[in-house]
Motif scaffolding. Structure first.
Motif, PDB file in Angstrom:
ATOM      1  N   PHE A 173      53.917   7.825-114.652  1.00  0.00           N
ATOM      2  CA  PHE A 173      54.392   8.905-115.410  1.00  0.00           C
ATOM      3  C   PHE A 173      53.753   9.099-116.678  1.00  0.00           C
ATOM      4  N   GLU A 195      51.966  12.236-118.154  1.00  0.00           N
ATOM      5  CA  GLU A 195      52.386  12.904-119.413  1.00  0.00           C
ATOM      6  C   GLU A 195      51.211  13.136-120.471  1.00  0.00           C
ATOM      7  N   GLU A 196      50.343  12.258-120.500  1.00  0.00           N
ATOM      8  CA  GLU A 196      48.848  12.023-120.979  1.00  0.00           C
ATOM      9  C   GLU A 196      48.258  13.627-120.937  1.00  0.00           C
ATOM     10  N   SER A 234      49.593  16.391-119.325  1.00  0.00           N
ATOM     11  CA  SER A 234      50.875  17.300-119.227  1.00  0.00           C
ATOM     12  C   SER A 234      50.675  17.780-117.767  1.00  0.00           C
ATOM     13  N   TRP A 235      50.563  16.623-116.816  1.00  0.00           N
ATOM     14  CA  TRP A 235      50.693  16.805-115.591  1.00  0.00           C
ATOM     15  C   TRP A 235      49.784  17.689-114.959  1.00  0.00           C
ATOM     16  N   ASN A 250      59.225  22.737-126.352  1.00  0.00           N
ATOM     17  CA  ASN A 250      58.090  21.850-126.565  1.00  0.00           C
ATOM     18  C   ASN A 250      57.327  22.392-127.704  1.00  0.00           C
ATOM     19  N   THR A 282      54.017  21.584-120.662  1.00  0.00           N
ATOM     20  CA  THR A 282      54.808  20.756-119.753  1.00  0.00           C
ATOM     21  C   THR A 282      54.940  19.454-119.687  1.00  0.00           C
ATOM     22  N   ASN A 283      55.477  18.737-120.694  1.00  0.00           N
ATOM     23  CA  ASN A 283      55.620  17.474-120.763  1.00  0.00           C
ATOM     24  C   ASN A 283      56.997  16.827-121.522  1.00  0.00           C
ATOM     25  N   LEU A 284      57.194  15.855-121.410  1.00  0.00           N
ATOM     26  CA  LEU A 284      58.676  15.307-122.059  1.00  0.00           C
ATOM     27  C   LEU A 284      58.343  14.814-123.659  1.00  0.00           C
ATOM     28  N   HIS A 285      56.962  14.037-123.767  1.00  0.00           N
ATOM     29  CA  HIS A 285      56.783  13.655-124.816  1.00  0.00           C
ATOM     30  C   HIS A 285      56.665  14.526-126.159  1.00  0.00           C
ATOM     31  N   ASN A 286      56.418  15.703-125.940  1.00  0.00           N
ATOM     32  CA  ASN A 286      56.367  16.674-126.933  1.00  0.00           C
ATOM     33  C   ASN A 286      57.729  17.378-127.329  1.00  0.00           C
ATOM     34  N   ASN A 337      59.075  12.601-128.814  1.00  0.00           N
ATOM     35  CA  ASN A 337      57.716  11.591-129.064  1.00  0.00           C
ATOM     36  C   ASN A 337      58.193  10.342-130.318  1.00  0.00           C
TER      37      ASN A 337
END
Length: 222
Positions: A87, A91-92, A94-95, A112, A117-121, A130
């Protein structure tokens, strides 16, 4: 140190070079540091993804290699850790969104911080996930794992048994020291992009932990 493997020596030398160049560029050419050295999809960020994914692959290799020899709890533990690092690698980068030139959906464009397309942002009620989860929560987890857990593992048998049962690798003290040194070196970098270097250090040191933890017997056949 006798406990250092050749992988440890190579890994720490690599990080010394990365931090050294980072400190040099941040104090002599901040624009180069921000726009080239730690740029999105650059060497540092992609390096973090590669090392995180390498940790995932190493754990999966051990999972399948020892599958028939280990019990259910060991399998659950090592598989869970592998998923976490998969994961993190995804994420690093953005998949793979920018690698494969994939457009973000309308939801991610609106929610975002970087339109990726990521969760941490992701931004929830004006607050970046984040900062709340991937920074503050991760800091607490790292302090517990890197500093508190090694003491408990050495002092209490039930902690040792629990960690070994769920295949939780315990850090050696040189791993803890390397994290503390890396954290202290950030003081010499004023740019907010310094966290990219910190993430790279995180990914490298965790790979070293998985290669040879204090309780290396968890990766041995019964």
């Amino acid at each position: 140190m006798k406990t250092l493997t050749k992988f440890d020596k190579i890994g720490y030398l690599f990080l010394l070079i990365i931090f050294g160049l980072g400190i040099y560029y941040a104090n002599t050419n901040l624009q180069y540091f921000d726009e080239v050295y730690t740029v999105e999809d650059g060497f540092v960020e992609n390096g973090s993804a590669i090392f995180l994914f390498s940790s995932c692959l190493l754990l999966l290799y051990r999972f399948f290699k020892l599958f028939k020899q280990k019990d259910f709890f060991w399998k659950i533990g090592i598989l869970a850790i592998a998923i976490v690092f998969f994961f993190g690698a995804g994420e690093e980068i953005s998949w793979g969104q920018r690698i494969f030139n994939i457009e973000s959906s309308e939801y991610f464009l609106e929610n975002n911080a970087q339109g990726e397309t990521n969760l941490h942002n992701m931004v929830v009620d004006g607050k970046k996930i984040n900062k709340l989860v991937f920074s503050q929560l991760l800091t607490v987890v790292l302090v517990i794992y890197l500093i508190i857990t090694p003491f408990l593992f050495r002092k209490y048998g039930w902690v040792k048994n629990l960690a070994n049962k769920f295949a939780v690798p315990i850090v050696q003290w040189h791993h803890t020291i390397s994290f503390l040194v890396g954290t202290s070196l950030l003081v010499f970098i004023s740019s907010n992009r310094k966290w990219e270097i910190y993430e790279l250090a995180f990914s490298v040191i965790f790979l070293l932990i998985f290669i040879k933890p204090l309780n290396k017997e968890i990766y041995s056949s019964n």
